[in-house]
Design a protein around this motif. Structure first.
Motif, PDB file in Angstrom:
ATOM      1  N   PRO A   1      70.210  55.097  -6.423  1.00 38.45           N
ATOM      2  CA  PRO A   1      70.759  54.504  -7.639  1.00 38.45           C
ATOM      3  C   PRO A   1      70.194  55.182  -8.884  1.00 38.45           C
ATOM      4  O   PRO A   1      69.032  55.591  -8.899  1.00 38.45           O
ATOM      5  CB  PRO A   1      70.309  53.041  -7.565  1.00 38.45           C
ATOM      6  CG  PRO A   1      69.166  53.022  -6.621  1.00 38.45           C
ATOM      7  CD  PRO A   1      69.365  54.159  -5.671  1.00 38.45           C
ATOM      8  N   VAL A   2      71.018  55.309  -9.892  1.00 35.16           N
ATOM      9  CA  VAL A   2      70.585  55.892 -11.160  1.00 35.16           C
ATOM     10  C   VAL A   2      70.114  54.759 -12.063  1.00 35.16           C
ATOM     11  O   VAL A   2      70.827  53.777 -12.261  1.00 35.16           O
ATOM     12  CB  VAL A   2      71.738  56.679 -11.831  1.00 35.16           C
ATOM     13  CG1 VAL A   2      71.341  57.133 -13.227  1.00 35.16           C
ATOM     14  CG2 VAL A   2      72.151  57.855 -10.965  1.00 35.16           C
ATOM     15  N   GLY A   3      68.919  54.907 -12.584  1.00 30.14           N
ATOM     16  CA  GLY A   3      68.373  53.906 -13.501  1.00 30.14           C
ATOM     17  C   GLY A   3      68.474  54.411 -14.930  1.00 30.14           C
ATOM     18  O   GLY A   3      67.800  55.363 -15.290  1.00 30.14           O
ATOM     19  N   LYS A   4      69.319  53.782 -15.712  1.00 29.52           N
ATOM     20  CA  LYS A   4      69.497  54.197 -17.105  1.00 29.52           C
ATOM     21  C   LYS A   4      68.936  53.118 -18.026  1.00 29.52           C
ATOM     22  O   LYS A   4      69.275  51.939 -17.885  1.00 29.52           O
ATOM     23  CB  LYS A   4      70.978  54.432 -17.393  1.00 29.52           C
ATOM     24  CG  LYS A   4      71.243  54.969 -18.777  1.00 29.52           C
ATOM     25  CD  LYS A   4      72.700  55.329 -18.954  1.00 29.52           C
ATOM     26  CE  LYS A   4      72.909  55.890 -20.357  1.00 29.52           C
ATOM     27  NZ  LYS A   4      74.298  56.250 -20.569  1.00 29.52           N
ATOM     28  N   ASN A   5      68.070  53.520 -18.933  1.00 36.05           N
ATOM     29  CA  ASN A   5      67.480  52.621 -19.925  1.00 36.05           C
ATOM     30  C   ASN A   5      66.758  51.437 -19.293  1.00 36.05           C
ATOM     31  O   ASN A   5      66.846  50.315 -19.775  1.00 36.05           O
ATOM     32  CB  ASN A   5      68.545  52.127 -20.914  1.00 36.05           C
ATOM     33  CG  ASN A   5      69.152  53.263 -21.712  1.00 36.05           C
ATOM     34  OD1 ASN A   5      68.477  54.237 -22.016  1.00 36.05           O
ATOM     35  ND2 ASN A   5      70.420  53.143 -22.019  1.00 36.05           N
TER      36      ASN A   5
ATOM     37  N   GLN B   1      65.795  64.507  -6.606  1.00 34.99           N
ATOM     38  CA  GLN B   1      65.901  64.892  -8.017  1.00 34.99           C
ATOM     39  C   GLN B   1      66.345  63.712  -8.870  1.00 34.99           C
ATOM     40  O   GLN B   1      65.847  63.517  -9.978  1.00 34.99           O
ATOM     41  CB  GLN B   1      66.861  66.073  -8.181  1.00 34.99           C
ATOM     42  CG  GLN B   1      66.298  67.384  -7.668  1.00 34.99           C
ATOM     43  CD  GLN B   1      65.233  67.983  -8.577  1.00 34.99           C
ATOM     44  OE1 GLN B   1      64.387  67.309  -9.153  1.00 34.99           O
ATOM     45  NE2 GLN B   1      65.273  69.297  -8.717  1.00 34.99           N
ATOM     46  N   VAL B   2      67.269  62.910  -8.367  1.00 40.30           N
ATOM     47  CA  VAL B   2      67.692  61.712  -9.102  1.00 40.30           C
ATOM     48  C   VAL B   2      66.533  60.716  -9.165  1.00 40.30           C
ATOM     49  O   VAL B   2      66.249  60.142 -10.224  1.00 40.30           O
ATOM     50  CB  VAL B   2      68.950  61.085  -8.475  1.00 40.30           C
ATOM     51  CG1 VAL B   2      69.279  59.740  -9.117  1.00 40.30           C
ATOM     52  CG2 VAL B   2      70.140  62.040  -8.597  1.00 40.30           C
ATOM     53  N   TYR B   3      65.838  60.535  -8.061  1.00 42.11           N
ATOM     54  CA  TYR B   3      64.663  59.654  -8.023  1.00 42.11           C
ATOM     55  C   TYR B   3      63.609  60.129  -9.019  1.00 42.11           C
ATOM     56  O   TYR B   3      63.050  59.333  -9.778  1.00 42.11           O
ATOM     57  CB  TYR B   3      64.111  59.611  -6.596  1.00 42.11           C
ATOM     58  CG  TYR B   3      62.828  58.841  -6.420  1.00 42.11           C
ATOM     59  CD1 TYR B   3      62.724  57.501  -6.790  1.00 42.11           C
ATOM     60  CD2 TYR B   3      61.716  59.453  -5.854  1.00 42.11           C
ATOM     61  CE1 TYR B   3      61.541  56.793  -6.607  1.00 42.11           C
ATOM     62  CE2 TYR B   3      60.535  58.749  -5.660  1.00 42.11           C
ATOM     63  CZ  TYR B   3      60.449  57.427  -6.044  1.00 42.11           C
ATOM     64  OH  TYR B   3      59.275  56.729  -5.853  1.00 42.11           O
TER      65      TYR B   3
ATOM     66  N   ILE C   1      62.484  51.583  -7.939  1.00 44.39           N
ATOM     67  CA  ILE C   1      61.675  52.431  -7.051  1.00 44.39           C
ATOM     68  C   ILE C   1      61.871  52.010  -5.600  1.00 44.39           C
ATOM     69  O   ILE C   1      62.100  52.850  -4.720  1.00 44.39           O
ATOM     70  CB  ILE C   1      60.183  52.371  -7.447  1.00 44.39           C
ATOM     71  CG1 ILE C   1      59.978  53.062  -8.797  1.00 44.39           C
ATOM     72  CG2 ILE C   1      59.303  53.007  -6.372  1.00 44.39           C
ATOM     73  CD1 ILE C   1      58.605  52.849  -9.403  1.00 44.39           C
ATOM     74  N   VAL C   2      61.796  50.716  -5.330  1.00 43.18           N
ATOM     75  CA  VAL C   2      61.973  50.223  -3.956  1.00 43.18           C
ATOM     76  C   VAL C   2      63.360  50.592  -3.432  1.00 43.18           C
ATOM     77  O   VAL C   2      63.494  51.106  -2.314  1.00 43.18           O
ATOM     78  CB  VAL C   2      61.739  48.696  -3.884  1.00 43.18           C
ATOM     79  CG1 VAL C   2      62.162  48.137  -2.523  1.00 43.18           C
ATOM     80  CG2 VAL C   2      60.277  48.362  -4.167  1.00 43.18           C
TER      81      VAL C   2
ATOM     82  N   THR D   1      64.012  53.179  -0.356  1.00 41.78           N
ATOM     83  CA  THR D   1      64.754  52.693   0.808  1.00 41.78           C
ATOM     84  C   THR D   1      65.861  53.673   1.177  1.00 41.78           C
ATOM     85  O   THR D   1      66.058  53.987   2.359  1.00 41.78           O
ATOM     86  CB  THR D   1      65.326  51.285   0.524  1.00 41.78           C
ATOM     87  OG1 THR D   1      64.231  50.401   0.277  1.00 41.78           O
ATOM     88  CG2 THR D   1      66.148  50.774   1.691  1.00 41.78           C
ATOM     89  N   GLU D   2      66.559  54.181   0.183  1.00 38.00           N
ATOM     90  CA  GLU D   2      67.625  55.165   0.427  1.00 38.00           C
ATOM     91  C   GLU D   2      67.041  56.485   0.925  1.00 38.00           C
ATOM     92  O   GLU D   2      67.568  57.096   1.864  1.00 38.00           O
ATOM     93  CB  GLU D   2      68.430  55.384  -0.864  1.00 38.00           C
ATOM     94  CG  GLU D   2      69.710  56.134  -0.648  1.00 38.00           C
ATOM     95  CD  GLU D   2      70.688  55.429   0.275  1.00 38.00           C
ATOM     96  OE1 GLU D   2      71.265  56.112   1.153  1.00 38.00           O
ATOM     97  OE2 GLU D   2      70.881  54.202   0.148  1.00 38.00           O
TER      98      GLU D   2
END
Length: 159
Positions: free
Chosen positions: A92-96, A28-30, A107-108, A112-113
């Motif tokens: 990881p959360v990607g913001k902006n 969901q985070v992805y 994405i990579v 990986t996670e």
């Protein structure tokens, strides 16, 4: 040993469902990361990446549903709140994120996670004789390994 309604060891199925819930939270985070980079991407690669990110988030949305339905099949309840996702995710959360290389790197790193979690689930599902979860993880892993390879190829500098 107590069996659940699909003939699996009930305790092992419960553990697998818990692990699948962790995977669900990470997916969901992805998924949300993919939506964000799809919306915010800028630069000369915009048209190609905008389309690719939409392809990836559409596929991820399908996988989210498959994971949730597998959790239900195993007799448990899928996580379904943002607070649960945030609490259980390692992706990881990607913001902006709007720069092309940062977006592809996100994405990579995310895949990986996800692959780490899926391989752990694959080991447990094999031990539990859970072919349904096994098959799903195998399919996810194959697709995601190829995507990581392609994204890394995109990130590579040509000589």
């Amino acid at each position: 040993m107590k069996l659940n309604s699909i003939g699996l060891d009930a305790e092992k199925a419960k553990v697998l469902a818990s692990d699948l819930n962790q995977l669900l939270a990470n997916f969901q985070v992805y998924y949300q990361n993919l939506r964000g980079i799809h919306w915010n991407i800028k630069g000369k690669a915009f048209f190609d990446l905008h389309t690719k990110f939409e392809e990836l988030y559409t596929d991820t949305n399908i996988k989210v549903d498959e994971i949730a339905e597998r959790i239900l099949t195993l007799g448990e309840t899928p996580l379904h709140t943002f607070s649960d996702y945030n609490q259980n995710a390692q992706v990881p959360v990607g913001k902006n994120v709007s720069q092309d290389e940062k977006a592809v790197k996100l994405i990579v790193d995310s895949l990986t996670e996800l692959l780490k979690i899926e391989r752990q689930i694959l080991d447990k599902s094999a031990e539990a004789n859970d072919e349904g979860t096994n098959s799903m993880m195998g399919d996810f892993i194959s697709e995601q390994e190829k995507t990581v390879w392609m994204m890394n190829a995109w990130l590579s500098e040509t000589v």
